[in-house]
Every structure is written in structure tokens, then in C-alpha cells.
Design a protein around this motif. Structure first.
Motif, PDB file in Angstrom:
ATOM      1  N   ASN A 232       0.837  -1.193   0.000  1.00 52.74           N
ATOM      2  CA  ASN A 232       0.000   0.000   0.000  1.00 52.74           C
ATOM      3  C   ASN A 232       0.879   1.252   0.000  1.00 52.74           C
ATOM      4  OD1 ASN A 232      -1.753   2.120   0.555  1.00 52.74           O
ATOM      5  ND2 ASN A 232      -3.018   0.898   1.943  1.00 52.74           N
ATOM      6  N   PRO A 233       0.813   2.085  -1.031  1.00 51.66           N
ATOM      7  CA  PRO A 233       1.658   3.279  -1.114  1.00 51.66           C
ATOM      8  C   PRO A 233       1.446   4.284   0.025  1.00 51.66           C
ATOM      9  CG  PRO A 233       0.755   2.770  -3.267  1.00 51.66           C
ATOM     10  CD  PRO A 233       0.056   1.884  -2.273  1.00 51.66           C
ATOM     11  N   THR A 234       0.311   4.213   0.724  1.00 49.09           N
ATOM     12  CA  THR A 234       0.102   5.145   1.837  1.00 49.09           C
ATOM     13  C   THR A 234       0.833   4.696   3.099  1.00 49.09           C
ATOM     14  OG1 THR A 234      -1.946   4.070   2.544  1.00 49.09           O
ATOM     15  CG2 THR A 234      -2.145   5.871   0.945  1.00 49.09           C
ATOM     16  N   ASP A 235       1.290   3.439   3.152  1.00 51.21           N
ATOM     17  CA  ASP A 235       2.050   2.938   4.300  1.00 51.21           C
ATOM     18  C   ASP A 235       3.520   3.301   4.135  1.00 51.21           C
ATOM     19  OD1 ASP A 235      -0.233   1.755   5.312  1.00 51.21           O
ATOM     20  OD2 ASP A 235       0.229  -0.219   4.463  1.00 51.21           O
ATOM     21  N   LYS A 236       4.064   3.945   5.137  1.00 57.69           N
ATOM     22  CA  LYS A 236       5.498   4.235   5.156  1.00 57.69           C
ATOM     23  C   LYS A 236       6.065   3.424   6.315  1.00 57.69           C
ATOM     24  CE  LYS A 236       4.956   8.777   3.093  1.00 57.69           C
ATOM     25  NZ  LYS A 236       3.713   8.425   2.449  1.00 57.69           N
ATOM     26  N   ARG A 237       6.817   2.383   5.982  1.00 57.98           N
ATOM     27  CA  ARG A 237       7.281   1.440   6.994  1.00 57.98           C
ATOM     28  C   ARG A 237       8.702   1.772   7.459  1.00 57.98           C
ATOM     29  NH1 ARG A 237       3.602  -2.953   7.487  1.00 57.98           N
ATOM     30  NH2 ARG A 237       1.644  -1.976   6.930  1.00 57.98           N
ATOM     31  N   LEU A 238       8.853   1.954   8.774  1.00 57.66           N
ATOM     32  CA  LEU A 238      10.172   2.191   9.352  1.00 57.66           C
ATOM     33  C   LEU A 238      11.077   1.006   9.021  1.00 57.66           C
ATOM     34  CD1 LEU A 238      12.009   3.944  11.174  1.00 57.66           C
ATOM     35  CD2 LEU A 238      11.158   2.575  13.108  1.00 57.66           C
TER      36      LEU A 238
ATOM     37  N   ILE B  13       8.883   2.412   1.206  1.00 59.09           N
ATOM     38  CA  ILE B  13       7.626   2.907   0.664  1.00 59.09           C
ATOM     39  C   ILE B  13       7.330   2.231  -0.668  1.00 59.09           C
ATOM     40  CG2 ILE B  13       6.389   4.975  -0.099  1.00 59.09           C
ATOM     41  CD1 ILE B  13       8.539   6.577   1.573  1.00 59.09           C
ATOM     42  N   LYS B  14       6.113   1.729  -0.800  1.00 59.18           N
ATOM     43  CA  LYS B  14       5.655   1.176  -2.084  1.00 59.18           C
ATOM     44  C   LYS B  14       5.228   2.327  -2.978  1.00 59.18           C
ATOM     45  CE  LYS B  14       4.140  -1.862  -5.060  1.00 59.18           C
ATOM     46  NZ  LYS B  14       4.644  -1.126  -6.222  1.00 59.18           N
ATOM     47  N   LYS B  15       5.675   2.322  -4.218  1.00 57.87           N
ATOM     48  CA  LYS B  15       5.270   3.345  -5.186  1.00 57.87           C
ATOM     49  C   LYS B  15       3.936   2.943  -5.820  1.00 57.87           C
ATOM     50  CE  LYS B  15       9.152   5.883  -5.246  1.00 57.87           C
ATOM     51  NZ  LYS B  15       9.841   6.353  -6.420  1.00 57.87           N
TER      52      LYS B  15
END
Length: 193
Positions: free
Chosen positions: A65-71, A160-162
């Protein structure tokens, strides 16, 4: 690229983890994601670069999911042969716990085909703290970026997924089996328990 830190943290007489050696793929660059039940459950995201696996621990795991920014916390380089490591790291050893190969495949850059050129570009982008790549795995596909955070913790990044045709809000982590052994961490724990 050095494996000194990796080797110093491990006692190879008591862990089945492979000893650190510089080695490369013969054609395409590989990536691997290992699900690791150590003191805290996390996913180890590894990209082959210049004979080692550059590694990040991702506490919440990767997302499509592009809105998820994973540490993603950058950790020591791992040897190329770690790409196939699955099993139990015994108590008393660094990273003690069970490990499965959650995903693997190859990766590339959008406009560069030559592996050496890709590695040189990635090395440069890594130093700048921002790079994008295309994963072709069993679970993870499409374009992703790793972006270094400008905070005190110098090894903190975001995965981050694009937005592309593979982007999805489905929870990819529900696919919880190893792509090598078809085991879950729970079934491995029961087997080795």
C-alpha cells in the motif's frame, strides 16, 4: 562493503547461520525478505549490492500500500549466502529465534540493465539516502523506495511502495508461509520446540 560486524556478532560453533563471505549473483541481483521472531517479530529486508546483502529490519513488515510508510532500520551487511537461511538461531546467540524466508526474487532499476551499473548507481543513491528499485518477488512486486530519515537515529529509513499496477491495500503479510519450506514461524517453533 564489509562483513566484519556480521562475523563479530556471531558464534558459528553454535549457530547454523552462514559465515560471512563476499559473493555475487552471476546475472540478476537478488533480494530476500526473512520473517524473524527474535526478541521482537520483524521482517529483514535484504538487497544484494557489491557482494553482500544490504539489510534493514522492518518492525511492521513491508506493505504493498503506497500510503504505508514502513520504518526500516539499517543493520549490518549480511553475506550473500544468507539469502537461503531458514531455521532457528539458538538462545544465547545474537538474533536468537526462528527465521523463515518470507519472500525472495530479483530486483532492478527502471532504466539500467547492466548489473555493475545498477550496483554503482545504488551505492551512490545509498550514500545520498534515497533510492528506488523494482522488485520481482513471489509476494512483493513493483517499484519501491528506501528513504533515509533526517533524525538523530542515523540508520532509520522508510520503505515505501510506489503507485503502480501492483499497489494494493490488501495485507500482503497475511501470506505468512515460507516460500522455501511452506512453513510458518509458528509451525517451525512447534517442530523445533
Amino acid at each position: 562493503m564489509s562483513l566484519n560486524k556480521y562475523n563479530q556478532k556471531r558464534n558459528f560453533n553454535s549457530t547454523a547461520e552462514p559465515e560471512g563471505e563476499i559473493k555475487k549473483s552471476s546475472t540478476e541481483l537478488i533480494f530476500v525478505v526473512q520473517k524473524h521472531a527474535a526478541s521482537h517479530l520483524h521482517y529483514d529486508f535484504r538487497l544484494e549490492m557489491n557482494g553482500v546483502l544490504k539489510s534493514w529490519a522492518i518492525p511492521k513488515g513491508p506493505s504493498m500500500n503506497p500510503t504505508d510508510k514502513r520504518l526500516a532500520i539499517m543493520v549490518e551487511d549480511h553475506p550473500y549466502s544468507y539469502k537461503d537461511f531458514e531455521g532457528t538461531i539458538p538462545e544465547g546467540n545474537y538474533g536468537a529465534g526462528n527465521v523463515i524466508v518470507w519472500d525472495n526474487g530479483t530486483y532492478s532499476l527502471a532504466d539500467i540493465d547492466d548489473v555493475e551499473d545498477v550496483e554503482n548507481k545504488l551505492k551512490s543513491d545509498l550514500q545520498e539516502g534515497h533510492f528506488s528499485f523494482i522488485l520481482d518477488g513471489k509476494k512483493l512486486k513493483g517499484e519501491f523506495a528506501l528513504v533515509k530519515l533526517k533524525i538523530k537515529q542515523k540508520n532509520a529509513w522508510l520503505l515505501i511502495k510506489k503507485k503502480d499496477q501492483y499497489a494494493s491495500d490488501d495485507d500482503v503479510l497475511k501470506q505468512d508461509k515460507s516460500i522455501l519450506s511452506n512453513m510458518t514461524l509458528e509451525s517451525m517453533e512447534k517442530k523445533n520446540g
